[in-house]
Design an enzyme around this catalytic site. Structure first.
Site, PDB file in Angstrom:
ATOM      1  N   LYS A  54      46.534  38.320  40.444  1.00 43.11           N
ATOM      2  CA  LYS A  54      45.990  37.644  41.530  1.00 43.11           C
ATOM      3  C   LYS A  54      46.981  36.785  42.229  1.00 43.11           C
ATOM      4  O   LYS A  54      47.086  36.860  43.344  1.00 43.11           O
ATOM      5  CB  LYS A  54      44.750  37.327  41.395  1.00 43.11           C
ATOM      6  CG  LYS A  54      43.445  38.397  41.108  1.00 43.11           C
ATOM      7  CD  LYS A  54      42.243  38.048  40.597  1.00 43.11           C
ATOM      8  CE  LYS A  54      41.042  38.952  40.421  1.00 43.11           C
ATOM      9  NZ  LYS A  54      40.036  38.272  39.395  1.00 43.11           N
ATOM     10  N   GLN A  98      37.212  33.236  37.636  1.00 45.73           N
ATOM     11  CA  GLN A  98      37.292  34.457  36.877  1.00 45.73           C
ATOM     12  C   GLN A  98      36.109  34.496  36.015  1.00 45.73           C
ATOM     13  O   GLN A  98      35.863  33.643  35.098  1.00 45.73           O
ATOM     14  CB  GLN A  98      38.571  34.503  36.140  1.00 45.73           C
ATOM     15  CG  GLN A  98      39.301  35.617  35.454  1.00 45.73           C
ATOM     16  CD  GLN A  98      38.989  36.778  36.537  1.00 45.73           C
ATOM     17  OE1 GLN A  98      39.499  36.791  37.435  1.00 45.73           O
ATOM     18  NE2 GLN A  98      38.895  37.985  35.911  1.00 45.73           N
ATOM     19  N   ASP A 121      34.725  36.449  46.497  1.00 44.98           N
ATOM     20  CA  ASP A 121      34.056  37.286  45.525  1.00 44.98           C
ATOM     21  C   ASP A 121      32.851  38.009  46.140  1.00 44.98           C
ATOM     22  O   ASP A 121      32.268  38.887  45.498  1.00 44.98           O
ATOM     23  CB  ASP A 121      33.860  36.439  44.322  1.00 44.98           C
ATOM     24  CG  ASP A 121      34.967  37.111  43.192  1.00 44.98           C
ATOM     25  OD1 ASP A 121      35.595  38.118  43.361  1.00 44.98           O
ATOM     26  OD2 ASP A 121      35.304  36.079  42.279  1.00 44.98           O
TER      27      ASP A 121
HETATM   28  N1  GUN Z   1      35.918  39.669  36.449  1.00 45.57           N
HETATM   29  C1  GUN Z   1      35.923  40.972  36.404  1.00 45.57           C
HETATM   30  N2  GUN Z   1      36.160  41.431  37.668  1.00 45.57           N
HETATM   31  C2  GUN Z   1      35.977  40.167  38.511  1.00 45.57           C
HETATM   32  C3  GUN Z   1      35.954  40.005  39.954  1.00 45.57           C
HETATM   33  O1  GUN Z   1      35.955  40.864  40.637  1.00 45.57           O
HETATM   34  N3  GUN Z   1      35.656  38.639  40.232  1.00 45.57           N
HETATM   35  C4  GUN Z   1      35.623  37.645  39.433  1.00 45.57           C
HETATM   36  N4  GUN Z   1      35.695  36.250  39.625  1.00 45.57           N
HETATM   37  N5  GUN Z   1      35.822  37.930  38.067  1.00 45.57           N
HETATM   38  C5  GUN Z   1      35.955  39.036  37.600  1.00 45.57           C
END
Ligand code: GUN
Length: 295
Positions: A54, A98, A121
């Site tokens: 990311k 995350q 998100d």
């Molecule tokens: N863990 C797995 N997928 C995601 C996501 O799309 N966003 C976040 N914040 N954590 C994750």
């Protein structure tokens, strides 16, 4: 019949280029770059890989990337303090914490601390509610990426039967809301659904997001159906390595489906591309500017 392969990697590359163009126009208009803050607690190896990817993609799009790595021992109150300082930071347009968080931390409490305007998100109750009742929601990245692939393939989705397998807050529920917004007839199936193959066989669109390797078989599908596979599962190989498979048995499904996403190279690359898109949209809204039209 051999299904068309839906190339999520290529679509994601195009989206990332459009986002980068949007970033190049944002900077002279506002005097700053859009900024994304990513918070990682602990040392879960998969999460570390995602967070690194990311950060790299954020910089490649021309945005500012702020990474916060906290030890596994971090207390919930400290994490919430950090989120609140990011809420107040004018250079931060998007905040992503995350998941999963270490077990002793209440994920819902941490998500609730994120400013909905920066919730790229789309996990806050505010944004989930806006998606359900209408309004300018930030939409979770993976389901929005799936919808983009579906519309690119099928055009207007009005009247189509869609079956979403999985009812998570991150994928299944928002996916169902998005498909409903597109005038599909939507069924959410899950582990307690009776006769899942029969339910799935009704669908023009199948979105599989259950985390069960190769569960959906070719004979569960209506001929010509469009299949979106959100699963990312590692299976052991005979040589001691692992191979990545989805929630759909690709070999048998591609004999029946009209189109299908592969794993890897389908939905996976879309998630990060949509995260960048959501960050660019959040930056425009915060600056009082209309977001670029075609994202
Ligand atoms: N863990 C797995 N997928 C995601 C996501 O799309 N966003 C976040 N914040 N954590 C994750």
């Amino acid at each position: 019949m051999s299904a068309a392969r839906i190339d999520g990697k290529a679509f994601a590359a195009g989206l990332r280029e459009r986002v980068a163009a949007g970033v190049r126009a944002f900077e002279p208009a506002t005097g700053r770059k859009p900024g994304l803050a990513v918070v990682l607690v602990g040392d879960d190896p998969a999460s570390q890989v995602y967070v690194r990817a990311k950060g790299k993609a954020t910089l490649e799009a021309g945005m500012a990337s702020f990474e916060h790595r906290l030890p596994d021992s971090t207390r919930q109150a400290e994490l919430i303090d950090l989120v609140q300082s990011l809420d107040a930071d004018e250079t931060v347009d998007g905040i992503l914490v995350q998941l999963p968080l270490p077990g002793r931390i209440d994920e819902a409490a941490v998500i609730a601390a994120i400013d909905p305007a920066k919730d790229v998100d789309g996990f806050t109750t505010e944004n989930a509610g806006r998606l359900a009742v209408g309004g300018a929601a930030m939409v979770p990245c993976t389901p929005l990426g799936c919808l983009m692939l579906l519309k690119d393939r099928l055009g207007d989705l009005t009247g189509l039967e869609a079956v979403v397998i999985g009812r998570s807050n991150i994928v299944g529920k928002p996916m169902a809301q998005l498909l409903l917004r597109e005038n599909c007839t939507v069924t959410i199936a899950h582990s307690r659904t009776r006769d899942l193959p029969a339910v799935t066989r009704r669908a023009d669109i199948v979105v599989a997001a259950v985390g069960r390797p190769e569960m959906v078989k070719g004979d569960w599908l209506k001929p010509g159906a469009t299949v979106i596979d959100v699963g990312i599962n590692r299976l052991p190989k005979a040589d001691g390595g692992t191979r990545l498979v989805g929630d759909v048995d690709y070999v048998s499904a591609s004999e029946v489906a009209g189109a299908i996403t592969p794993v890897p190279g389908g939905v996976g690359p879309m998630t990060i591309a949509v995260l960048l898109r959501n960050t660019l949209v959040a930056a425009h809204r915060r600056a009082g500017l209309p977001p670029p039209e075609r994202l």
